[in-house]
Scaffold this motif. Structure first.
Motif, PDB file in Angstrom:
ATOM      1  N   MET A 162       0.834  -1.188   0.000  1.00  0.00           N
ATOM      2  CA  MET A 162       0.000   0.000   0.000  1.00  0.00           C
ATOM      3  C   MET A 162       0.880   1.253   0.000  1.00  0.00           C
ATOM      4  SD  MET A 162      -3.199  -0.845  -0.031  1.00  0.00           S
ATOM      5  CE  MET A 162      -4.231  -2.269   0.269  1.00  0.00           C
ATOM      6  N   THR A 163       0.485   2.255  -0.749  1.00  0.00           N
ATOM      7  CA  THR A 163       1.252   3.489  -0.785  1.00  0.00           C
ATOM      8  C   THR A 163       0.966   4.311   0.459  1.00  0.00           C
ATOM      9  OG1 THR A 163      -0.503   4.599  -1.993  1.00  0.00           O
ATOM     10  CG2 THR A 163       1.236   3.595  -3.298  1.00  0.00           C
ATOM     11  N   LYS A 164       1.942   5.091   0.895  1.00  0.00           N
ATOM     12  CA  LYS A 164       1.760   5.959   2.038  1.00  0.00           C
ATOM     13  C   LYS A 164       1.085   7.254   1.597  1.00  0.00           C
ATOM     14  CE  LYS A 164       5.786   4.256   4.582  1.00  0.00           C
ATOM     15  NZ  LYS A 164       7.067   4.622   5.223  1.00  0.00           N
ATOM     16  N   ARG A 165       0.410   7.884   2.517  1.00  0.00           N
ATOM     17  CA  ARG A 165      -0.258   9.141   2.223  1.00  0.00           C
ATOM     18  C   ARG A 165       0.776  10.203   1.893  1.00  0.00           C
ATOM     19  NH1 ARG A 165      -3.735  12.709   6.549  1.00  0.00           N
ATOM     20  NH2 ARG A 165      -4.070  14.512   5.208  1.00  0.00           N
ATOM     21  N   ALA A 166       0.578  10.912   0.796  1.00  0.00           N
ATOM     22  CA  ALA A 166       1.496  11.979   0.406  1.00  0.00           C
ATOM     23  C   ALA A 166       1.432  13.088   1.449  1.00  0.00           C
ATOM     24  CB  ALA A 166       1.099  12.515  -0.969  1.00  0.00           C
ATOM     25  N   MET A 167       2.583  13.699   1.773  1.00  0.00           N
ATOM     26  CA  MET A 167       2.632  14.649   2.867  1.00  0.00           C
ATOM     27  C   MET A 167       2.733  16.099   2.393  1.00  0.00           C
ATOM     28  SD  MET A 167       2.135  12.740   5.380  1.00  0.00           S
ATOM     29  CE  MET A 167       2.357  13.951   6.671  1.00  0.00           C
ATOM     30  N   ASP A 205     -22.742   3.721 -11.156  1.00  0.00           N
ATOM     31  CA  ASP A 205     -23.270   2.936 -10.042  1.00  0.00           C
ATOM     32  C   ASP A 205     -22.470   1.676  -9.765  1.00  0.00           C
ATOM     33  OD1 ASP A 205     -25.255   4.797  -9.724  1.00  0.00           O
ATOM     34  OD2 ASP A 205     -26.787   3.642 -10.789  1.00  0.00           O
ATOM     35  N   LYS A 206     -21.744   1.197 -10.746  1.00  0.00           N
ATOM     36  CA  LYS A 206     -20.991  -0.051 -10.585  1.00  0.00           C
ATOM     37  C   LYS A 206     -19.566   0.192 -10.081  1.00  0.00           C
ATOM     38  CE  LYS A 206     -23.629  -2.517 -14.136  1.00  0.00           C
ATOM     39  NZ  LYS A 206     -24.440  -3.217 -13.114  1.00  0.00           N
ATOM     40  N   ILE A 207     -19.155   1.453 -10.017  1.00  0.00           N
ATOM     41  CA  ILE A 207     -17.814   1.784  -9.537  1.00  0.00           C
ATOM     42  C   ILE A 207     -17.877   2.071  -8.041  1.00  0.00           C
ATOM     43  CG2 ILE A 207     -15.859   3.369  -9.737  1.00  0.00           C
ATOM     44  CD1 ILE A 207     -16.784   3.957 -12.596  1.00  0.00           C
ATOM     45  N   LYS A 208     -17.085   1.333  -7.279  1.00  0.00           N
ATOM     46  CA  LYS A 208     -17.045   1.522  -5.829  1.00  0.00           C
ATOM     47  C   LYS A 208     -15.735   2.209  -5.442  1.00  0.00           C
ATOM     48  CE  LYS A 208     -19.724  -2.700  -4.955  1.00  0.00           C
ATOM     49  NZ  LYS A 208     -19.728  -4.026  -4.293  1.00  0.00           N
ATOM     50  N   MET A 209     -15.793   2.950  -4.356  1.00  0.00           N
ATOM     51  CA  MET A 209     -14.569   3.599  -3.878  1.00  0.00           C
ATOM     52  C   MET A 209     -13.506   2.556  -3.543  1.00  0.00           C
ATOM     53  SD  MET A 209     -14.756   6.926  -3.967  1.00  0.00           S
ATOM     54  CE  MET A 209     -13.986   7.899  -2.654  1.00  0.00           C
ATOM     55  N   SER A 210     -13.937   1.392  -3.060  1.00  0.00           N
ATOM     56  CA  SER A 210     -12.977   0.333  -2.757  1.00  0.00           C
ATOM     57  C   SER A 210     -12.276  -0.145  -4.021  1.00  0.00           C
ATOM     58  CB  SER A 210     -13.678  -0.839  -2.066  1.00  0.00           C
ATOM     59  OG  SER A 210     -14.743  -1.337  -2.855  1.00  0.00           O
ATOM     60  N   ASP A 211     -12.999  -0.152  -5.160  1.00  0.00           N
ATOM     61  CA  ASP A 211     -12.388  -0.546  -6.432  1.00  0.00           C
ATOM     62  C   ASP A 211     -11.323   0.464  -6.847  1.00  0.00           C
ATOM     63  OD1 ASP A 211     -14.149  -2.712  -6.608  1.00  0.00           O
ATOM     64  OD2 ASP A 211     -15.653  -1.522  -7.677  1.00  0.00           O
ATOM     65  N   ILE A 212     -11.632   1.739  -6.650  1.00  0.00           N
ATOM     66  CA  ILE A 212     -10.671   2.787  -7.006  1.00  0.00           C
ATOM     67  C   ILE A 212      -9.448   2.704  -6.106  1.00  0.00           C
ATOM     68  CG2 ILE A 212     -10.317   5.297  -7.150  1.00  0.00           C
ATOM     69  CD1 ILE A 212     -13.331   5.546  -7.747  1.00  0.00           C
ATOM     70  N   ALA A 213      -9.670   2.444  -4.810  1.00  0.00           N
ATOM     71  CA  ALA A 213      -8.557   2.317  -3.874  1.00  0.00           C
ATOM     72  C   ALA A 213      -7.631   1.167  -4.274  1.00  0.00           C
ATOM     73  CB  ALA A 213      -9.089   2.102  -2.451  1.00  0.00           C
ATOM     74  N   ILE A 214      -8.225   0.046  -4.649  1.00  0.00           N
ATOM     75  CA  ILE A 214      -7.426  -1.111  -5.074  1.00  0.00           C
ATOM     76  C   ILE A 214      -6.640  -0.763  -6.334  1.00  0.00           C
ATOM     77  CG2 ILE A 214      -7.564  -3.448  -6.025  1.00  0.00           C
ATOM     78  CD1 ILE A 214      -9.974  -3.902  -4.156  1.00  0.00           C
ATOM     79  N   MET A 255      -3.903   1.740  -2.757  1.00  0.00           N
ATOM     80  CA  MET A 255      -3.945   2.435  -1.476  1.00  0.00           C
ATOM     81  C   MET A 255      -5.131   1.912  -0.668  1.00  0.00           C
ATOM     82  SD  MET A 255      -5.617   6.207  -2.394  1.00  0.00           S
ATOM     83  CE  MET A 255      -4.106   6.823  -3.060  1.00  0.00           C
ATOM     84  N   SER A 256      -5.122   2.174   0.619  1.00  0.00           N
ATOM     85  CA  SER A 256      -6.246   1.749   1.438  1.00  0.00           C
ATOM     86  C   SER A 256      -7.445   2.659   1.175  1.00  0.00           C
ATOM     87  CB  SER A 256      -5.877   1.811   2.925  1.00  0.00           C
ATOM     88  OG  SER A 256      -5.765   3.155   3.350  1.00  0.00           O
ATOM     89  N   LYS A 257      -8.643   2.137   1.452  1.00  0.00           N
ATOM     90  CA  LYS A 257      -9.841   2.951   1.260  1.00  0.00           C
ATOM     91  C   LYS A 257      -9.831   4.136   2.219  1.00  0.00           C
ATOM     92  CE  LYS A 257     -14.005   1.259   2.152  1.00  0.00           C
ATOM     93  NZ  LYS A 257     -15.284   0.515   2.008  1.00  0.00           N
ATOM     94  N   GLY A 258      -9.241   3.943   3.402  1.00  0.00           N
ATOM     95  CA  GLY A 258      -9.159   5.032   4.365  1.00  0.00           C
ATOM     96  C   GLY A 258      -8.363   6.207   3.829  1.00  0.00           C
ATOM     97  N   ILE A 259      -7.248   5.917   3.176  1.00  0.00           N
ATOM     98  CA  ILE A 259      -6.431   6.995   2.597  1.00  0.00           C
ATOM     99  C   ILE A 259      -7.174   7.658   1.435  1.00  0.00           C
ATOM    100  CG2 ILE A 259      -4.326   7.492   1.313  1.00  0.00           C
ATOM    101  CD1 ILE A 259      -2.863   5.525   3.050  1.00  0.00           C
TER     102      ILE A 259
END
Length: 218
Positions: A1-6, A32-41, A45-49
């Motif tokens: 997972m990439t780190k959050r840019a600072m 509607d078929k695109i999830k934020m989790s899909d974009i994170a993957i 990066m994590s979904k939280g970031i």
């Protein structure tokens, strides 16, 4: 997972990379078929970031729309500078030529614009929306000033026409969108006449609007 840019610059670059990835995914899939989790993957990066950069999916895609609108304004400015707007018909030709270009070559913008009020603006922070729209308005006014150099139209008239065009794009796009199951029924029963052609509808409606606007202003 990439780190959050600072750094601010790194954050801006990462945010743009996320927007670009969303555009890439939207080109081949429905919203509607695109999830934020899909974009994170896809961004590794994590979904939280991801939610640090964009609090909602609507916010992310609203940023994407604003990015595409900024590109549109740049292109419009180039077209204005290459043309000579001496009369209303010259402005009409500009508007229609740019609309054809949008329909033929920028389906991403058309799809996003059709979703703007009904979907994208429904879950975006008001302060963020105001900031993004203010930036676009400033660029729009620069472009409008070029159009108004020969006093063919005043700035409020130009803004009215482009706002009307946005509504026309949304209305014609929505009327041309048929659910897959309904489209199958139409095809099976030979009811092709019920289908709407977006390009035909939007160009005809915009032309009629401009013709009427010219008559009303005389």
């Amino acid at each position: 997972m990439t780190k959050r840019a600072m750094t601010d610059e790194a954050k801006a670059l990462k945010a743009q990379a996320i927007i670009d990835k969303a555009a890439e995914m939207f080109a081949s899939s429905e919203y509607d078929k695109i999830k934020m989790s899909d974009i994170a993957i896809a961004m590794n990066m994590s979904k939280g970031i991801l939610f640090v950069y964009f609090k909602t999916k609507e916010s992310l895609f609203f940023h994407l729309l604003c990015t595409e609108y900024e590109k549109r304004l740049i292109r419009l400015t180039e077209m204005i500078q290459a043309s000579q707007i001496q009369k209303f018909d010259d402005f009409k030709d500009l508007v229609m030529t740019e609309l054809i270009e949008l329909v033929d070559h920028n389906p991403l913008y058309i799809r996003l614009e059709a979703m703007r009020s009904a979907v994208l603006e429904q879950n975006v922070d008001a302060e963020l929306m105001l900031r993004l729209k203010t930036n676009l308005y400033a660029e729009m006014m620069k472009m409008t000033a070029l159009i108004c150099e020969n006093n063919i139209l005043d700035p409020s008239e130009v803004m009215d026409i482009f706002q009307a065009q946005g509504s026309i794009i949304i209305g014609c796009k929505l009327s041309s969108m048929i659910p897959a199951e309904l489209e199958a029924i139409i095809t099976e029963n030979g009811l092709e006449g019920f289908k709407r052609d977006f390009k035909t509808d939007v160009l005809r409606t915009m032309k009629n609007y401009l013709d009427g606007y010219k008559r009303d202003s005389l």
